[in-house]
Design a protein around this motif. Structure first.
Motif, PDB file in Angstrom:
ATOM      1  N   THR A   1     126.415 -51.573  32.501  1.00 19.41           N
ATOM      2  CA  THR A   1     125.818 -50.369  33.085  1.00 19.41           C
ATOM      3  C   THR A   1     126.308 -50.118  34.505  1.00 19.41           C
ATOM      4  OG1 THR A   1     123.909 -51.650  33.850  1.00 19.41           O
ATOM      5  CG2 THR A   1     123.726 -50.593  31.697  1.00 19.41           C
ATOM      6  N   GLY A   2     127.120 -51.033  35.032  1.00 23.42           N
ATOM      7  CA  GLY A   2     127.601 -50.868  36.402  1.00 23.42           C
ATOM      8  C   GLY A   2     128.781 -51.772  36.676  1.00 23.42           C
TER       9      GLY A   2
ATOM     10  N   ALA B   1     122.443 -54.407  33.106  1.00 22.42           N
ATOM     11  CA  ALA B   1     121.316 -53.885  33.883  1.00 22.42           C
ATOM     12  C   ALA B   1     120.610 -54.962  34.685  1.00 22.42           C
ATOM     13  CB  ALA B   1     120.318 -53.187  32.954  1.00 22.42           C
TER      14      ALA B   1
ATOM     15  N   ALA C   1     135.166 -48.187  37.734  1.00 22.88           N
ATOM     16  CA  ALA C   1     134.056 -47.716  36.903  1.00 22.88           C
ATOM     17  C   ALA C   1     133.910 -48.579  35.656  1.00 22.88           C
ATOM     18  CB  ALA C   1     134.264 -46.253  36.519  1.00 22.88           C
TER      19      ALA C   1
ATOM     20  N   GLY D   1     128.675 -46.786  35.612  1.00 21.14           N
ATOM     21  CA  GLY D   1     128.490 -47.098  37.023  1.00 21.14           C
ATOM     22  C   GLY D   1     129.825 -47.117  37.748  1.00 21.14           C
ATOM     23  N   THR D   2     129.805 -46.891  39.049  1.00 24.54           N
ATOM     24  CA  THR D   2     131.024 -46.869  39.844  1.00 24.54           C
ATOM     25  C   THR D   2     130.864 -47.668  41.129  1.00 24.54           C
ATOM     26  OG1 THR D   2     130.388 -44.830  41.011  1.00 24.54           O
ATOM     27  CG2 THR D   2     131.678 -44.581  38.974  1.00 24.54           C
TER      28      THR D   2
END
Length: 238
Positions: free
Chosen positions: A98-99, A127, A179, A183-184
């Motif tokens: 997610t990131g 997460a 990325a 998420g980035t």
């Protein structure tokens, strides 16, 4: 039955049912409570029963008092027992990225148009902040901010992917975005010249004290001068 009276039967647990037969967990450390219903011989709900919970593989997930905790990717069986009664559910732990975080290569500089000395290393994370092996990671320099040796790929067992960033020819700060999973994370580097050069520019449009002066009227012009180069401005400038 004696003298027209009925002796009530004692409740006996006869059925054990979990609220779900499948649990899908997407990040390490995630917790999920499992509900359970005990019914007697008449189908009535019973309370106050002591349930034994068991994880088929504690490496994948653990369970305490019906609360599951994801430990590692995999699939295992959850078993709830009461005497000779039991009920099972399948528990699947499969991380989803997610990131992303930059773990190496920050705050570098190089001659414009050349590669940075240290690779940029990004780590895909779930997460809960744990590394996600096998996640897709991309690297994208900003417009005119050079190129990368690897623009996308699959993260290794540590959730990491690296690339070598060759800066663009313009001087000053340049940026690259990593990325993964929506998420980035941004990386900044400074592009300098072989021979240090100041590069003075007007940062914002000039501001005039009055835009409709009369003939021979004095007005004040204010402007912010910014140094985009890689040398000091000096005592004075035109």
């Amino acid at each position: 039955c004696q003298n027209g009276t009925t002796t009530p039967q004692d409740q006996v647990p006869t059925a054990l049912t979990l609220t779900s037969t499948f649990v899908d967990m997407t990040f390490l450390g995630q917790t999920a409570p499992m509900g359970l219903t005990v019914r007697d011989q008449s189908g009535e709900t019973m309370t106050g029963q002591t349930i034994e919970w068991l994880s088929g593989d504690p490496v994948v997930f653990t369970v305490t008092a019906g609360v599951l905790t994801a430990v590692a990717n995999g699939t295992a069986t959850l078993t709830a027992s009461l005497g000779e009664l039991s009920a099972t559910a399948t528990v699947k732990v499969e991380q989803i990225a997610t990131g992303v975080a930059i773990v190496s290569g920050l705050s570098q500089d190089a001659i414009n148009g050349t590669a940075l000395s240290e690779a940029i290393v990004a780590q895909a994370r779930d997460a809960g902040g744990s590394a996600v092996a096998g996640a897709n990671v991309t690297f994208t320099p900003a417009a005119d901010n050079g190129s990368v040796s690897v623009d996308s790929g699959t993260a290794d067992s540590m959730g990491e992917l690296s690339t070598v960033w060759t800066l663009g020819i313009q001087f000053g700060p340049q940026t690259l975005v990593a990325a993964s999973g929506g998420g980035t994370a941004e990386v900044s580097a400074f592009s300098r010249s072989i021979n240090p050069l100041p590069d003075l520019v007007i940062d914002d449009p000039p501001v005039f004290s009055r835009y409709d002066p009369t003939n021979l009227e004095e007005i004040t012009v204010s402007a912010t001068v910014k140094n985009n180069g890689d040398d000091t401005t000096g005592a004075g400038f035109r």
